[in-house]
Design an enzyme around this catalytic site. Structure first.
Site, short mmCIF file in Angstrom:
data_model
loop_
_atom_site.label_atom_id
_atom_site.label_comp_id
_atom_site.label_asym_id
_atom_site.label_seq_id
_atom_site.Cartn_x
_atom_site.Cartn_y
_atom_site.Cartn_z
N ASP B 36 0.80 -1.22 0.00
CA ASP B 36 0.00 0.00 0.00
C ASP B 36 0.84 1.27 0.00
OD1 ASP B 36 -2.38 -1.23 -0.19
OD2 ASP B 36 -3.16 -0.64 1.76
N ASP B 299 -6.76 34.58 -36.06
CA ASP B 299 -6.61 33.16 -35.79
C ASP B 299 -7.77 32.61 -34.98
OD1 ASP B 299 -4.49 32.26 -37.07
OD2 ASP B 299 -3.07 32.37 -35.39
N MET B 435 -7.86 20.43 -37.07
CA MET B 435 -8.06 20.91 -38.44
C MET B 435 -7.13 20.20 -39.40
SD MET B 435 -10.44 22.88 -39.04
CE MET B 435 -10.11 23.81 -40.53
#
Lengths: 466, 513
Positions: B36, B299, B435
């Site tokens: 653990d 842009d 794009m």
């Protein structure tokens, strides 16, 4: 530190870092193609798996967590009903041939009767359920695989009785028709007559077939592997079947094979490194009364191919902090390579199962005339770090929790878990082991002249504090 | 029982450990089974931490199940006390110790008698809180402990510093981009004429905690960790705090205005003048941060109106929803968080900036939502990045959960004015790569794949038999090509025309790869 003439075994506090044994699902679900692993545990287990498995998590793995909620812990919810609901969902979404339940610390503490529930659920037509208790209360890292394989042993068909197998499947309600074990006649060559040999340990299929062909050269035919590529192709076991593990952490499986399945266990070193591989083959051959041929030439050839790496490691020292139980075999191989081993930390040492390996280690030390390493069972990482500081080994093989801090203190480190996931078995892969071992040495040789060895501001006395 | 294989927030003890190991000279001891202590691996690996993580485990094994921990926890605490003399030792329960129901408080009380260090039991319940809530709680607990202690000893200094100062609360280890955010916050404070009194927990010392109230106000940049801590001194000493996350131009301005307000409350008395940051904000917004200009530039016309989906922790998801929606003109179709415990605040924050709100811890639900909406870009965690990969949608990663890539070496804050630049880049780059992919698809993709993989040599290729062919196919894709080439070369050297499995292995041994 005084040099030792014989192997000494020590036992420390068990305060060391290792992976939780539920990590076995990572390897096992990939190995057994038609399986589904369900880890019955908590968020802690899930968090570990999610982070330890890295990108595998995103590949829609055939494993999942059954995450216990408060209602499960306090038994407000019915374990059996809950398990049943999840099983139906898994069956619907993935349709596996077997579901393997991995019991965790939580199921142990609340005493969830997984072994009792599984047959009840199996009785209804559906998917067989195998229960393995791979928890951090009892086991370390690779021992998880051991518990899975030991549980799987009970599902192997009985050797020499096909009828029994069908009956067994009916009992367990499997809706998959029993598959004839694949016969491997690829060479068309008749194998020497010897009793069936089954190997245990989940290895990538390429490594398994490499070991198969190593043995085949000596006319030893491997009649099956535990585990097989598919659950439906588990090997037949029973009286008269000889078995041998390929990994040092499979002692529980070996015990189950011997006691419950009446198989004969071959005591041999493990096929790690060319020396280990040769000793492994020799031992198997000798049990079957076969005279091995060409082994020495083959071993020499492999050593010859390793020359460039051996030049790097010869004379260097190594320290194993211990976390995956392969430490003895790896240390033995590295000593044969010319390294000195200061300490072999190991989570659990089964002196009976590893007897042949320990004997080979002892011999190797004598032959290479280097002092025997100390073997520290259940090590204490804090003490080990103090010892490392004193010994300044050339290489520490340790867990990721200590790797970066050790590097920052100028100790070259190799992350131990890589040995568990890399292909290290057989002569063919001896080079891969050395590739791993020498990587830090090769990298740091290139950086040595920069003078940036010690990159921590901590003084040596305050090792842990920040 | 819940079926899951991915979770956004870790278990409670991880949060406690994150806070404890952020402080200087604090040692945490977990009451946990073997394995653990995985948080150590994460810290050492993800944070690339040079020093040993000050966390050890008091191992729960079979013996503990049978007869209880007895002296074990106490011995471990006193041992650590002798070995390292930490300021406090934080004893941390885990899921396992939660069900064992051992009286950890009793262990802690007994251990503190015999050890020099303070011993604190982290007050977190594994089954009720997650990593983030536990971190919040533990930080509050530690601060409360030390402030109360100082009050008891009479060393608590209630006077405030001569010049304006602030505490930054909630910067912690394994918090992604936290280090960079902290640097950016310090700059923001410095620009506004405010000194940093203390940063906690990261790098903070418990001996200094008594001076925490000397600051004029507290700044809590992340909603998840620190809010509880800030509320405590507010209640006790009337010390104000700011919980507006300075992420995005508008919220930074809001945050700076609040600082101004808190300073001016004292400034007229102490400094005999009032501060005014209006021109600073204006200058930073228009000329230092590029984000305002960027969203105005040509842009940024392209992404306008495109659909995005946002998912993450409350702080980041809320801010990353508001930034595209109100600062860039992008349409946020859906926004969500996995912090169910803070759903109300989140809903209120993003109301009006998105079409729908998703509150869930189930990654498949997030995946289904993304598949249904088909956004042009996703801003989410590592999980959403992979969902995006599967659906071929670009994804900008916002924390957390953390991944090694979310702890970059380079300077990448999310907060402050430099943060606005980083976020703008990330948003814009997600769209452009999207794009490009579309354009490539339209024009038939890169036409080079065949040419690269096909060998130019005129050698006759050796023949692979069925077995070796299937063996080859078992080899992982990324090395298969190399193995194939090596084996074929080896076969040619040997003058062999038929490749068998044995030959493959022989080639591997010979080539040493």
């Amino acid at each position: 530190m005084k040099t030792l003439e014989t192997l000494t075994f020590e036992c420390e506090t068990g305060n060391y870092h290792t992976f939780c044994p539920i990590s076995c699902v990572a390897r096992s679900y990939q190995k057994i193609e038609d399986s589904f692993f369900l880890v019955v545990g908590t968020k802690t287990c899930g968090y570990f798996l999610q982070n330890a498995l890295g990108v595998m998590i995103f590949a829609e793995p055939r494993y999942a967590m059954a995450e216990s909620e408060e209602g499960d812990i306090s038994a407000q919810l019915n374990d059996q009903e809950e398990s049943k609901r999840l099983r139906l969902r898994i069956k619907r979404d993935r349709n596996p041939s077997v579901i393997i339940w991995i019991g965790t610390c939580t199921t142990e503490i609340i005493k969830m009767d997984l072994e009792g529930i599984a047959p009840k659920l199996e009785a209804e037509p559906g998917v067989p359920i195998v229960v393995a208790r791979a928890n951090g209360l009892d086991y370390a890292f690779t021992q998880g695989e051991d518990t899975v394989l030991a549980a799987m042993t009970h599902r192997c068909p009985e050797h020499g009785s096909l009828r029994h197998k069908q009956k067994q499947d009916l009992v367990y309600g499997s809706d998959i028709p029993p598959v004839e074990p694949r016969r491997d006649n690829r060479k068309g060559k008749e194998s020497e007559i010897h009793p069936p040999l089954v190997l245990s340990g989940s290895l990538p299929s390429t490594v398994a077939s490499q070991l198969n062909s190593e043995l085949e050269r000596q006319s030893v035919r491997v009649s099956g592997w535990l585990p097989s590529q598919r659950y439906t192709e588990l090997p037949s076991l029973g009286e008269g079947v000889y078995v041998r593990g390929v990994n040092p952490f499979l002692s529980r499986t070996a015990t189950t094979l011997m006691r419950r399945k009446k198989c004969r266990l071959i005591g041999a070193p493990f096929p790690i490194g060319p020396d280990g591989t040769r000793a492994w083959i020799e031992k198997i051959c000798s049990v079957f009364g076969i005279k091995p041929h060409g082994l020495e030439e083959r071993e020499n050839l492999v050593w010859d191919n390793l020359k460039d790496y051996l030049r790097l490691v010869t004379g260097k020292s190594v320290f194993f902090t211990g976390d995956n139980l392969s430490e003895i075999s790896l240390a033995r191989f590295l000593i044969r390579c010319g390294m000195t081993v200061y300490e072999i930390g190991i989570p659990y040492m089964d002196k009976r199962y590893q007897a042949a390996e320990l004997a080979l280690l002892r011999n190797t030390c004598r032959e290479m005339s280097i002092p025997m390493p100390r073997i520290v069972e259940k090590p204490d990482n804090y003490n080990q770090i103090q010892r490392m500081r004193e010994l300044q080994p050339d290489l520490a093989i340790t867990g990721m929790a200590h790797a970066n801090p050790s590097e920052a203190r100028g100790i070259d480190t190799k992350w131990s878990v890589e040995f568990t996931f890399a292909q290290i078995h057989g002569s063919t892969n001896a080079r891969d082991v050395l590739e791993l071992v020498t990587r830090p040495l090769r990298r740091n040789n290139k950086l040595e002249h920069l003078g940036w060895t010690n990159l921590s501001k901590q003084t040596t006395t305050q090792l842990f504090t920040n | 029982m819940k079926l899951a294989h991915w979770m956004y927030a870790g278990p409670a003890h991880i949060g406690t450990l994150r806070v404890a190991s952020s402080f200087k000279n604090v040692h945490a001891i977990m009451h946990a089974p073997l394995g653990d202590d995985y948080s150590n691996v994460m810290r050492s690996m993800l944070e690339r931490e040079r020093d040993f993580t000050p966390v050890t485990a008091s191992i729960v094994d079979r013996h503990v199940l049978a007869r209880g921990s007895q002296e074990k926890v106490i011995n471990n605490i006193t041992r650590k006390d002798k070995e390292q003399r930490p300021d406090p030792i934080v004893s941390t329960p885990t899921c396992t110790s939660s069900i064992l129901q051992e009286d950890l408080q009793n262990f802690v009380d007994r251990a503190s008698i015999s050890s020099e260090s303070d011993v604190i039991l982290a007050d977190v319940n594994h089954y009720r809180v997650n990593e983030l809530q536990a971190a919040d709680r533990t930080l509050e607990q530690i601060v409360r402990h030390y402030l109360n202690k100082a009050r008891g000893q009479g060393t608590l200094d209630r006077s405030i510093t001569d010049t304006p100062s602030a505490n930054i609360i909630g910067i912690s280890t394994s918090g992604s981009h936290n280090q960079h955010d902290c640097r950016e916050l310090k700059r923001l404070l410095q620009d506004s004429g405010i000194e940093v009194n203390q940063v906690i927990p990261e790098g903070g010392s418990l001996r200094d905690l008594k001076d925490l109230p000397k600051a004029w106000f507290n700044l809590v940049p992340y909603r998840e960790v620190g809010l509880m801590t800030a509320m405590f001194p507010e209640k006790e000493f009337g010390m104000p705090y700011i919980s507006t996350t300075p992420m995005g131009v508008i919220d930074i301005a809001e945050c700076v205005e609040q600082m101004e307000k808190h300073i001016n409350a004292w400034a007229s008395i102490l400094l005999k003048e009032k501060v005014n940051h209006a021109s600073y904000i204006d200058n930073q917004t228009k000329f230092v941060s590029q984000a305002a200009w960027f969203s105005r530039s040509i842009d940024c016309q392209n992404p306008a109106g495109k659909k995005v989906v946002v998912f993450g922790d409350t702080t980041h998801a809320a801010s990353i929803t508001k930034i595209p929606a109100r600062e860039m003109g992008i349409r946020v179709s859906c926004t969500g968080t996995y912090c169910k415990h803070d759903a109300e605040w989140f809903t209120e924050q993003v109301q009006g900036f998105c079409d729908e709100i998703l509150i869930t811890e189930d990654h498949t639900e997030v995946g289904d939502t993304i598949a249904r909406i088909e956004p042009s870009a996703i801003f989410g965690t590592q999980m959403e990045r992979h969902i995006g990969k599967r659906l071929d949608i670009p994804c900008g990663v916002i924390p957390s959960p953390v991944h090694i890539q979310n702890l970059p070496l380079g300077y990448r804050p999310f907060l402050g004015y430099e943060g606005t630049n980083q976020i703008a880049d990330s948003v814009y780059n997600s769209f452009t790569s999207g794009m490009e992919d579309h354009l490539l698809d339209i024009f038939g993709g890169h036409d080079t794949k065949e040419a690269i993989t096909k060998s130019l040599s005129t050698d006759t290729d050796p023949n692979w038999n069925l077995e070796s062919q299937s063996e080859l196919n078992k080899i992982p894709g990324f090395v298969r090509g190399r193995i194939k080439r090596n084996t074929e070369n080896f076969a040619r050297q040997k003058g062999v025309t038929n490749i068998t499995v044995d030959l493959m292995y022989a080639a591997k041994e010979a080539s040493g790869a």
